[in-house]
Design an enzyme around this catalytic site. Structure first.
Site, short mmCIF file in Angstrom:
data_model
loop_
_atom_site.label_atom_id
_atom_site.label_comp_id
_atom_site.label_asym_id
_atom_site.label_seq_id
_atom_site.Cartn_x
_atom_site.Cartn_y
_atom_site.Cartn_z
N ASP A 1 0.86 -1.18 0.00
CA ASP A 1 0.00 0.00 0.00
C ASP A 1 0.90 1.23 0.00
O ASP A 1 2.06 1.17 0.44
CB ASP A 1 -0.92 0.01 1.23
CG ASP A 1 -2.18 0.83 1.01
OD1 ASP A 1 -3.27 0.23 0.88
OD2 ASP A 1 -2.08 2.08 0.96
N ASP B 1 4.65 2.56 -4.07
CA ASP B 1 3.88 3.43 -4.95
C ASP B 1 3.82 2.74 -6.31
O ASP B 1 4.83 2.60 -7.00
CB ASP B 1 4.56 4.79 -5.06
CG ASP B 1 3.81 5.76 -5.97
OD1 ASP B 1 2.81 5.36 -6.61
OD2 ASP B 1 4.24 6.92 -6.06
N ASN C 1 -4.50 -4.71 -7.48
CA ASN C 1 -5.79 -4.27 -6.96
C ASN C 1 -5.86 -2.78 -6.66
O ASN C 1 -6.95 -2.20 -6.68
CB ASN C 1 -6.11 -5.07 -5.69
CG ASN C 1 -7.27 -4.48 -4.92
OD1 ASN C 1 -8.42 -4.62 -5.30
ND2 ASN C 1 -6.96 -3.79 -3.82
N TYR D 1 -12.58 6.85 -13.78
CA TYR D 1 -12.65 5.51 -13.18
C TYR D 1 -13.16 4.50 -14.19
O TYR D 1 -12.59 3.42 -14.37
CB TYR D 1 -13.55 5.55 -11.95
CG TYR D 1 -13.53 4.28 -11.15
CD1 TYR D 1 -12.53 4.05 -10.21
CD2 TYR D 1 -14.51 3.30 -11.32
CE1 TYR D 1 -12.51 2.87 -9.46
CE2 TYR D 1 -14.50 2.13 -10.58
CZ TYR D 1 -13.50 1.93 -9.64
OH TYR D 1 -13.47 0.77 -8.91
N LYS E 1 -10.96 1.34 -15.64
CA LYS E 1 -11.41 -0.02 -15.34
C LYS E 1 -11.78 -0.79 -16.60
O LYS E 1 -11.67 -2.01 -16.64
CB LYS E 1 -12.57 0.00 -14.34
CG LYS E 1 -12.18 0.51 -12.95
CD LYS E 1 -11.01 -0.29 -12.38
CE LYS E 1 -10.61 0.16 -10.99
NZ LYS E 1 -9.49 -0.62 -10.44
N THR F 1 -17.36 -1.29 2.25
CA THR F 1 -16.07 -1.21 2.90
C THR F 1 -16.09 -0.06 3.90
O THR F 1 -16.93 0.84 3.81
CB THR F 1 -14.94 -0.97 1.88
OG1 THR F 1 -15.13 0.32 1.28
CG2 THR F 1 -14.95 -2.03 0.79
#
Length: 298
Positions: free
Chosen positions: A71, A97, A124, A196, A200, A231
């Protein structure tokens, strides 16, 4: 049936008629173990400090894989590692990164030559593009070009960096690359931002081409396309929470998904059970790709 994993407690519908099948228990467990055996595999999950990435990494660690969570935010990783340690699960973490290819390449090189090797990489990590054209500020006439570039850098360039570094260092003969797409990249969705949706959709093209290129090495490349998952990060975003009812409308099951419902797919795509699946987009969206956005007004 109520399932608790990490900090999330959720109710999953029970299996009708679950019980003795007449098959000896030892044989049943042996078959399941052979199909979904990920014990000892070296697994990396980017965006692993929270959300979908953390859940996928947790499920694989519980199944016996050696998991490294990546992360860009170190505090998230520290919290995740501490939480998992309290559950008796040991994972490695690394701040990285994904927009920096050299950094990823060096990290994957180290993992390749580690005790556990490198067998599975989940690309991910991603960021949101903000509001889609359902609201005026998200329409193409008012495109935020700075945000557009940020999302492309992380979601598309970051994904190809991860895939490229993985392909250089993954184990030949048993390798898995799994890229997180989205139902918003599969069909039109007025609640999803342009950047986005574009990124995707773009990663699906990357997956298909890489699947062909890497097949001769025994490396499969697939995409997973989640719909609406609950989440903690999403729940903390008032704008996102305000549109939950509309997102639910464009699910055939008419509900959002709970994080434990991702676990089976995560283990499947990493395991021997998926050995003949490559170049695929595996939707986990409650049938959302078949419903479409027609019930949501612009």
């Amino acid at each position: 049936m109520t399932t608790t994993t990490g900090t999330t407690t959720s109710t999953i519908p029970p299996v009708p008629g679950a019980g003795p099948s007449g098959v000896p228990e030892e044989r049943r467990l042996q078959k399941l173990g052979e199909l979904f055996d990920v014990r000892g595999l070296g697994v990396v999950v980017t965006g692993g400090g929270s959300g979908l990435g953390l859940r996928m990494g947790t499920a694989l660690a519980e199944a016996g894989a050696h998991v490294t969570l990546l992360d860009v935010v170190g505090d998230r990783l520290d919290e995740a590692r501490t939480d998992l340690a309290e559950q008796g699960l040991q994972v490695d973490v690394a701040v990285a990164d994904i927009t920096d290819f050299d950094q990823l390449d060096a990290l994957f090189d180290r993992l390749e030559h580690s005790e556990h090797g490198l067998h599975v990489v989940f690309a991910n990590a991603g960021i949101s593009a903000g509001i889609g054209p359902r609201l005026r500020t998200g329409r193409i006439t008012d495109l935020d070009r700075e945000r557009w570039q940020q999302v492309l850098d992380v979601n598309l360039t970051g994904a190809v960096n991860t895939m490229s570094a993985a392909a250089r260092h993954l184990n030949t003969g048993y390798g898995r690359i799994v890229v997180t797409s989205s139902v918003g990249g599969i069909r039109a969705d007025p609640m999803v931002g342009y950047a986005y949706a574009s990124t995707k959709a773009g990663v699906v093209g990357l997956v298909r081409n890489a699947a062909l290129e890497l097949a001769h090495r025994g490396i499969t490349v697939n995409a997973v396309a989640p719909g609406l998952f609950e989440t903690n990060i999403r729940k903390a975003n008032p704008a996102a929470e305000a549109m939950t009812a509309d997102f639910v409308k464009v699910s055939a099951l008419k509900r959002s998904a709970q994080l434990p419902e991702l676990e089976g797919l995560a283990v499947y795509v990493a395991s021997p059970a998926s050995s003949y699946v490559t170049g695929a987009v595996l939707n986990i969206d409650g049938g959302g790709q078949h419903v479409g956005p027609n019930d949501v007004e612009l």
